[in-house]
Design a protein around this motif. Structure first.
Motif, PDB file in Angstrom:
ATOM      1  N   PHE A  38      -5.198 -35.086  -6.841  1.00  0.00           N
ATOM      2  CA  PHE A  38      -4.810 -34.444  -8.088  1.00  0.00           C
ATOM      3  C   PHE A  38      -3.746 -33.376  -7.880  1.00  0.00           C
ATOM      4  CE2 PHE A  38      -8.827 -36.237  -9.455  1.00  0.00           C
ATOM      5  CZ  PHE A  38      -8.604 -36.538 -10.785  1.00  0.00           C
ATOM      6  N   SER A  39      -2.944 -33.175  -8.918  1.00  0.00           N
ATOM      7  CA  SER A  39      -2.005 -32.059  -8.969  1.00  0.00           C
ATOM      8  C   SER A  39      -1.915 -31.574 -10.408  1.00  0.00           C
ATOM      9  CB  SER A  39      -0.624 -32.466  -8.448  1.00  0.00           C
ATOM     10  OG  SER A  39      -0.093 -33.521  -9.200  1.00  0.00           O
ATOM     11  N   VAL A  40      -1.704 -30.270 -10.544  1.00  0.00           N
ATOM     12  CA  VAL A  40      -1.532 -29.636 -11.847  1.00  0.00           C
ATOM     13  C   VAL A  40      -0.071 -29.194 -11.918  1.00  0.00           C
ATOM     14  CG1 VAL A  40      -2.255 -27.743 -13.349  1.00  0.00           C
ATOM     15  CG2 VAL A  40      -3.930 -28.847 -11.855  1.00  0.00           C
ATOM     16  N   VAL A  41       0.629 -29.619 -12.964  1.00  0.00           N
ATOM     17  CA  VAL A  41       2.056 -29.309 -13.091  1.00  0.00           C
ATOM     18  C   VAL A  41       2.260 -28.454 -14.339  1.00  0.00           C
ATOM     19  CG1 VAL A  41       4.372 -30.265 -13.333  1.00  0.00           C
ATOM     20  CG2 VAL A  41       2.668 -31.473 -11.951  1.00  0.00           C
ATOM     21  N   HIS A  66     -13.115 -21.504  -3.426  1.00  0.00           N
ATOM     22  CA  HIS A  66     -11.905 -22.083  -2.831  1.00  0.00           C
ATOM     23  C   HIS A  66     -10.773 -22.186  -3.860  1.00  0.00           C
ATOM     24  CE1 HIS A  66     -15.336 -23.640  -0.438  1.00  0.00           C
ATOM     25  NE2 HIS A  66     -14.563 -23.231   0.546  1.00  0.00           N
ATOM     26  N   PRO A  67     -10.259 -21.054  -4.358  1.00  0.00           N
ATOM     27  CA  PRO A  67      -9.135 -21.149  -5.297  1.00  0.00           C
ATOM     28  C   PRO A  67      -7.891 -21.668  -4.580  1.00  0.00           C
ATOM     29  CG  PRO A  67      -9.510 -18.870  -4.674  1.00  0.00           C
ATOM     30  CD  PRO A  67     -10.622 -19.675  -4.056  1.00  0.00           C
ATOM     31  N   VAL A  68      -7.047 -22.341  -5.334  1.00  0.00           N
ATOM     32  CA  VAL A  68      -5.793 -22.872  -4.781  1.00  0.00           C
ATOM     33  C   VAL A  68      -4.676 -21.908  -5.181  1.00  0.00           C
ATOM     34  CG1 VAL A  68      -4.199 -24.811  -4.754  1.00  0.00           C
ATOM     35  CG2 VAL A  68      -6.653 -25.230  -5.014  1.00  0.00           C
ATOM     36  N   PRO A  69      -4.118 -21.159  -4.221  1.00  0.00           N
ATOM     37  CA  PRO A  69      -3.050 -20.200  -4.547  1.00  0.00           C
ATOM     38  C   PRO A  69      -1.693 -20.890  -4.655  1.00  0.00           C
ATOM     39  CG  PRO A  69      -3.581 -20.058  -2.226  1.00  0.00           C
ATOM     40  CD  PRO A  69      -4.507 -21.094  -2.821  1.00  0.00           C
ATOM     41  N   PHE A  70      -0.797 -20.252  -5.408  1.00  0.00           N
ATOM     42  CA  PHE A  70       0.549 -20.806  -5.564  1.00  0.00           C
ATOM     43  C   PHE A  70       1.519 -19.663  -5.814  1.00  0.00           C
ATOM     44  CE2 PHE A  70       4.075 -22.823  -7.777  1.00  0.00           C
ATOM     45  CZ  PHE A  70       4.276 -23.956  -7.011  1.00  0.00           C
ATOM     46  N   LEU A  84      -0.983 -28.463  -5.845  1.00  0.00           N
ATOM     47  CA  LEU A  84      -1.715 -29.585  -5.270  1.00  0.00           C
ATOM     48  C   LEU A  84      -3.178 -29.209  -5.059  1.00  0.00           C
ATOM     49  CD1 LEU A  84       0.922 -30.662  -2.593  1.00  0.00           C
ATOM     50  CD2 LEU A  84       0.576 -31.596  -4.881  1.00  0.00           C
ATOM     51  N   ILE A  85      -4.067 -30.055  -5.562  1.00  0.00           N
ATOM     52  CA  ILE A  85      -5.506 -29.899  -5.365  1.00  0.00           C
ATOM     53  C   ILE A  85      -5.842 -30.591  -4.039  1.00  0.00           C
ATOM     54  CG2 ILE A  85      -7.784 -30.440  -6.348  1.00  0.00           C
ATOM     55  CD1 ILE A  85      -6.024 -28.446  -8.017  1.00  0.00           C
TER      56      ILE A  85
END
Length: 172
Positions: A38-41, A66-70, A84-85
């Motif tokens: 998965f990805s979030v756009v 487990h946060p996904v940083p960006f 990206l997940i």
């Protein structure tokens, strides 16, 4: 003569077993390609450098550990941000902290899309994401300028969280 026939049959058997192994390898490679990816756009305007984080729901529970940083590089034009997940995780819902930079006063979020294996599974373009996400008190809609004013004085940093409409869309 019997030995020749036995050798021939043994050789044919070994060759055919090799083909099965080769097919098994090809099938396992296909199975790997079918893992969730998965990805979030986001399409948004960030005038200053900033950082986001994405928390997602998997297996019925939010994975706050487990946060996904960006990281976002500020610029005055809209930009596409692809978060990206981790591969193999099934995304059931998503929460996005949209800003951690207290100097960022406004942001324009144009669209939110979600992809799995590069195939779009949710399209929130042209601000249609609004009915699928709830915003927290850190986002204040500015109708005149068609953007969000950011408020860092609340309990949470500015962000959005998918609601039951998004969960239903992702469950399809």
């Amino acid at each position: 003569m019997k030995r020749l026939i036995v050798l021939f049959l043994t050789g044919a058997f070994l060759v055919s077993c090799g083909r099965d192994k080769k097919n098994d390898v090809e099938n396992s490679e296909e199975a790997v390609a079918l893992k969730d990816n998965f990805s979030v756009v986001l399409e948004s305007v960030y005038e200053k450098d900033d950082s986001l984080s994405v928390v997602y729901k998997k297996g019925g529970y939010w994975d706050y550990d487990h946060p996904v940083p960006f990281k976002v590089m500020g610029q005055p034009n809209p930009q596409k941000l692809t978060i990206l997940i981790p591969e193999g995780d099934k995304l059931e819902n998503v929460q996005i902290t949209l800003s951690t930079n207290k100097e960022q006063k406004t942001m324009a979020l144009k669209s939110v899309a979600i992809f799995n294996n590069q195939k779009e599974v949710f399209n929130g373009g042209n601000m249609s994401y609004i009915k699928y996400f709830d915003s927290n008190s850190g986002l204040i809609w500015d109708e005149k300028n068609m953007r969000n004013n950011l408020n860092f004085d609340g309990q949470y940093p500015p962000g959005i969280a998918g609601n039951q409409n998004l969960e239903a869309a992702l469950a399809r």
